[in-house]
Each structure stands twice: as C-alpha cells, then as structure tokens.
Motif scaffolding. Sequence first.
Motif, PDB file in Angstrom:
ATOM      1  N   CYS A  43       0.798  -1.227   0.000  1.00 49.07           N
ATOM      2  CA  CYS A  43       0.000   0.000   0.000  1.00 49.07           C
ATOM      3  C   CYS A  43       0.834   1.281   0.000  1.00 49.07           C
ATOM      4  O   CYS A  43       0.471   2.276  -0.605  1.00 49.07           O
ATOM      5  N   CYS A  46       1.731   3.972  -2.902  1.00 42.77           N
ATOM      6  CA  CYS A  46       0.765   4.973  -3.380  1.00 42.77           C
ATOM      7  C   CYS A  46       0.128   5.749  -2.233  1.00 42.77           C
ATOM      8  O   CYS A  46      -0.730   6.600  -2.459  1.00 42.77           O
ATOM      9  N   HIS A  47       0.491   5.414  -1.015  1.00 45.77           N
ATOM     10  CA  HIS A  47      -0.130   6.087   0.139  1.00 45.77           C
ATOM     11  C   HIS A  47       0.945   6.546   1.121  1.00 45.77           C
ATOM     12  O   HIS A  47       0.904   6.214   2.298  1.00 45.77           O
ATOM     13  N   MET A  69      -9.626  10.843   2.125  1.00 39.88           N
ATOM     14  CA  MET A  69     -10.593  11.774   1.575  1.00 39.88           C
ATOM     15  C   MET A  69     -12.007  11.449   2.043  1.00 39.88           C
ATOM     16  O   MET A  69     -12.799  12.330   2.347  1.00 39.88           O
ATOM     17  N   ALA A  70     -12.318  10.159   2.116  1.00 40.94           N
ATOM     18  CA  ALA A  70     -13.678   9.739   2.452  1.00 40.94           C
ATOM     19  C   ALA A  70     -13.895   9.658   3.964  1.00 40.94           C
ATOM     20  O   ALA A  70     -14.926   9.187   4.424  1.00 40.94           O
ATOM     21  N   MET A  95      -8.320  -2.191  -4.075  1.00 40.13           N
ATOM     22  CA  MET A  95      -6.968  -1.949  -3.567  1.00 40.13           C
ATOM     23  C   MET A  95      -6.267  -3.279  -3.278  1.00 40.13           C
ATOM     24  O   MET A  95      -6.943  -4.195  -2.799  1.00 40.13           O
TER      25      MET A  95
HETATM   26  C1  HEC Z   1      -0.948   1.649  -7.376  1.00 39.03           C
HETATM   27  C2  HEC Z   1      -1.393   2.616  -6.400  1.00 39.03           C
HETATM   28  C3  HEC Z   1      -2.145   2.155  -5.180  1.00 39.03           C
HETATM   29  C4  HEC Z   1      -1.830   1.120  -4.326  1.00 39.03           C
HETATM   30  C5  HEC Z   1      -0.669   0.161  -4.410  1.00 39.03           C
HETATM   31  C6  HEC Z   1      -2.814   1.177  -3.280  1.00 39.03           C
HETATM   32  N1  HEC Z   1      -3.681   2.207  -3.486  1.00 39.03           N
HETATM   33 FE1  HEC Z   1      -5.231   2.728  -2.279  1.00 39.03          FE
HETATM   34  N2  HEC Z   1      -5.694   4.275  -3.515  1.00 39.03           N
HETATM   35  C7  HEC Z   1      -5.038   4.558  -4.684  1.00 39.03           C
HETATM   36  C8  HEC Z   1      -5.730   5.663  -5.349  1.00 39.03           C
HETATM   37  C9  HEC Z   1      -5.314   6.297  -6.664  1.00 39.03           C
HETATM   38  C10 HEC Z   1      -6.786   6.018  -4.506  1.00 39.03           C
HETATM   39  C11 HEC Z   1      -7.824   7.078  -4.746  1.00 39.03           C
HETATM   40  C12 HEC Z   1      -8.966   6.389  -5.432  1.00 39.03           C
HETATM   41  C13 HEC Z   1      -9.899   7.318  -6.085  1.00 39.03           C
HETATM   42  O1  HEC Z   1      -9.788   8.521  -5.919  1.00 39.03           O
HETATM   43  O2  HEC Z   1     -10.745   6.758  -6.807  1.00 39.03           O
HETATM   44  C14 HEC Z   1      -6.741   5.119  -3.371  1.00 39.03           C
HETATM   45  C15 HEC Z   1      -7.654   5.169  -2.325  1.00 39.03           C
HETATM   46  C16 HEC Z   1      -7.640   4.326  -1.249  1.00 39.03           C
HETATM   47  C17 HEC Z   1      -8.538   4.385  -0.140  1.00 39.03           C
HETATM   48  C18 HEC Z   1      -9.656   5.377   0.035  1.00 39.03           C
HETATM   49  C19 HEC Z   1      -9.186   6.572   0.799  1.00 39.03           C
HETATM   50  C20 HEC Z   1     -10.271   7.594   0.968  1.00 39.03           C
HETATM   51  O3  HEC Z   1     -10.533   7.981   2.115  1.00 39.03           O
HETATM   52  O4  HEC Z   1     -10.839   8.012  -0.059  1.00 39.03           O
HETATM   53  C21 HEC Z   1      -8.208   3.391   0.728  1.00 39.03           C
HETATM   54  C22 HEC Z   1      -8.861   3.066   2.057  1.00 39.03           C
HETATM   55  C23 HEC Z   1      -7.089   2.697   0.146  1.00 39.03           C
HETATM   56  N3  HEC Z   1      -6.757   3.294  -1.049  1.00 39.03           N
HETATM   57  C24 HEC Z   1      -6.475   1.618   0.714  1.00 39.03           C
HETATM   58  C25 HEC Z   1      -5.395   0.946   0.155  1.00 39.03           C
HETATM   59  C26 HEC Z   1      -4.776  -0.206   0.760  1.00 39.03           C
HETATM   60  C27 HEC Z   1      -5.203  -0.831   2.079  1.00 39.03           C
HETATM   61  C28 HEC Z   1      -3.786  -0.582  -0.071  1.00 39.03           C
HETATM   62  C29 HEC Z   1      -2.866  -1.774   0.100  1.00 39.03           C
HETATM   63  C30 HEC Z   1      -3.467  -3.035   0.315  1.00 39.03           C
HETATM   64  C31 HEC Z   1      -3.760   0.340  -1.174  1.00 39.03           C
HETATM   65  N4  HEC Z   1      -4.757   1.258  -1.014  1.00 39.03           N
HETATM   66  C32 HEC Z   1      -2.852   0.285  -2.232  1.00 39.03           C
HETATM   67  C33 HEC Z   1      -3.925   3.940  -5.188  1.00 39.03           C
HETATM   68  C34 HEC Z   1      -3.314   2.834  -4.641  1.00 39.03           C
END
Ligand code: HEC
Length: 467
Positions: A43, A46-47, A69-70, A95
Amino acid sequence: MIYFGVYLLCFVAWSSLVTADQHGAAASVSYHKQIVPILKRSCQGCHHPGDPNGDLIVTTYADVKRGGMAGDSIVPGKPDESLIIELISGDEPAMPQNQEPLSAEEVELLRQWILEGAHDDTPMEVDDMGEGNYPTYTVPPVVSALAYSPDGKTLAVSGFREVLLYDAANFEIKARLVGKARRIESLTYTADGKILGVAGGSPAQFGEVQLWETATNTLIKAMRSSYDTVYGLSFSPDASRVAFGCSDKTVRVLSVADEKELIKFDNHSDWVFGTIFSTDGTHFVSCGRDTALKLVEVDTGAFVDDINSSNKGYGEINTIARHPHEDQVLSAGEDRIPRLYKIFREIRRDVGNTDFNLIRAYEAQSGSIEGVAFSADGSLLAIGTAGGEARIYNVADGKRLATMQGDTVGVFAVSFHPDGTQLATGGFDGKIRVFDTASGKLLNAFMSVPIEATASEDVALAVTGMT
Ligand code: HEC
C-alpha cells in the motif's frame, strides 16, 4: 465460498493459539509485526506523504487512523464498516489498485486486527539517541531530501530521525545529525553555507525546523510549529527568516533570531509543499496540493498574486525551486510538466486567465515530478520523478541533456554539486546515486544509511537506540 470462510477462521484461531502460547498473553493480531509489513509492501507505494492517493497515508499508525478523503478508513471493532476492508475484499478488490490482490490470509489479518480494536502496539521509542548512539536500520529508509553544501564538500542526506553528512569526495559518512523529528522532509543550506536547515517532524505530533551550525555540526535551534510534519523549507537571502509549508494549509515564516512566528499565511486550500523567497527577500512564493503558486509579501504577509493560472488543471504542485540569480520559479508536480515562471507579473491578468507569467514549459516527464533543482550557475535543471527517472535540461532552451535511472521506484530529491559536474539523486529505494551531468553516466551508488543484518522476525524499521 462458505467452506473457504470456515477455513480462514480456523487458520486465524490456530495462529492465535500459537501466539498465545508463545507470549502467554491474550491472542491478538499485532499491528507492528503483522499489519505494518502488509501496508509497507502493498500500500505504501501509493499512500505515502509524498504521494497520498485518496488523501490516505499508511506510513504511521496515526496516519492510518486519520483516514483519507472519504473520512475514516478503519472503524475499530467494526471491520464491516471499515473502508479499508471493503476496498481490499471481494472478487476484484479495488486496492491495491491495479496490482495483485492481498492474499486471503492477509485480508483476514487486517479484518481481525480491526475487529480486536485496531490497537497500536508499536514499541515505545527509547529516546537517548544522539552523538555516538545512532538510529539503526534493518531496511532502507526512503530518501526524501538531499543537498550539497555551497562549498561542495558535503552531501547532506535525509535519514530516519537524522541527517547523514557524506564527504562529497569519497562518499564516506562524516557526521550524523540526530534530532527529535522522526521524518526529515526538506534540507536547505543558507547561501553562505554556515547553517543547514532541516524541516520535518513527527506525524500527528509536531512539525520542526532544525538549524545546524555546519562548522561544529551542533544543533543551534529546534523550532516546533504546527501539529504535523512540515515541508519545503527555504531561507530568506540574508538567512534571517525561514519559510515552510504545513499540512494545515498554511505557510509559516519564522524569525531565526528569536524564533517568533512572523507570518501564518492561510490562503491555500490544501497542504503546502514548497516555499522560496524572491532574490531580494521581500516576497515569498508557495505551492502545494491546491495547484496554486502564490506570491506573498513578507513584511505584511499579504497575498499579492496567483503566479500561475491554476484553473488550467495543472494538478498538484509537489515542488518548486528558484533560479539562483533571477526572480524565476520552477514549478512541478502531478501533471508531469515542469514550468518556469516569472515571479513578478509584467502583464495584467485577462479574462481568459492566460498564463502570462510563464517563461517556458519543459518536456512532459514519464511520471509525476517529485524533486527539482537548478545548478548553482542557473544553466541546468534537474528533474526527479515517480517511476525512478531523473533528467537534466538546459534551462535556456529546454533541451534535454541527460536521462538517468535515479531510483528503482521513484526519485524524491535531486541536488547539483555546486561546480555543476555532478548530480545526486535519492528516493524510494534508499540509495544515493551520483551522476556525471555531462554524460549522464552513473559515477557512484551507495545506501543512504548503514543497514544492519535483518533481524529474522522484525521486518519493520527498527530503532533500538540501545547497543
Ligand atoms: C498503485 C497505487 C495504489 C496502491 C498500491 C494502493 N492504493 Fe489505495 N488508492 C489509490 C488511489 C489512486 C486512490 C484514490 C482512489 C480514487 O480517488 O478513486 C486510493 C484510495 C484508497 C482508499 C480510500 C481513501 C479515501 O478515504 O478516499 C483506501 C482506504 C485505500 N486506497 C487503501 C489501500 C490499501 C489498504 C492498499 C494496500 C493493500 C492500497 N490502497 C494500495 C492507489 C493505490
């Protein structure tokens, strides 16, 4: 489907029993030992604070807890109401985005951790670090900042809770400057090289600006400000003031002599990542997530102008740099196009909000831009991007001079040696790479910190502070 679920429950119950046996304590999932490694691997890319997609950062417990954001990403005790679980579950989990889904065991671990209350069991930091007792590392830290000293003898590199000073001739460690801030986000020398300014902080606790006297490597000031990490430090030309950006959407300017807050500028609508002063020190420019490049008068703290036409959809501005001798600012970020602007407007705004201050837009990069730097004579421009590429351009005509692989994942920081012959890069993989600027050839690559042999169980960043 049902059988699968039963199997998982058994798996968790069994592994919990083992844990209980070993430690004689109540069975539970450990955030520190079991959850952090998942977040790190799947994760964090990207975070993280430099690229918090969906506004979510997962690099510390406080950040995870804060959500995105949410709103809340986790609701302790209620996995079914937790956004994180929703997004990692199902047949085609959202994700990690566009990547292999987490394994069923990993999803179950996260679910169980939240069900048990989503507790933080990160070990307390032993805080007796300093001279002779340095942080220890089992995994490379992300390099978020680096800077050559104006005399060209030292390369300062960000570590965890410390700044490492390398001899720029042989790349051996000369000194380690350990402070209280866990994260170091920005490193800047004063023009005369007498002070190294460090900006960072401990997430959700405090932001801090440290001033280190370079002659003695002693901390002369540690100024706390805001409740979160601070970014994009710059000194006024006479080094009497420092400016930096904050996650509370403000830019602060402090007086170096008495540490007083002179300005708290709150005209941005999102996190502020970068600041620079004009050549005469009468104005500063700030940038950030809200895509704006703002000009502010230092004496009054009054907003003067939007330098760019931010309604054009340029995206978040991650970083800015000032031309070393001119009132020109390079702005770069999400939309991958570096843009050089006049700081002071010469043509009045029109109804179409034309980008009249724009001097030159450079070639689009292969990824979001995370780090930029001018050479000391102002002739060259270096760009570091997500994806790991670094490029060098001729400032005057925009011609690309070199293309380099500056990191395996993403370049977050670039700095020219003052004589212009070398470029240092640092980023996600924790390595410093030094290139010949004329040919783009790699001259040297080394780990930014000494790495200890990995302890078998503890894959997380270990800060023991004990010997
Ligand atoms: C390749 C990039 C990438 C990876 C790796 C990734 N994410 Fe994300 N994540 C994003 C993007 C881009 C968004 C925003 C989504 C949107 O705006 O539609 C997001 C949004 C989210 C959100 C929503 C946040 C909000 O409050 O809006 C959560 C929760 C989240 N990710 C959890 C995870 C978790 C847990 C992992 C690992 C298991 C993970 N992400 C791995 C790109 C990634």
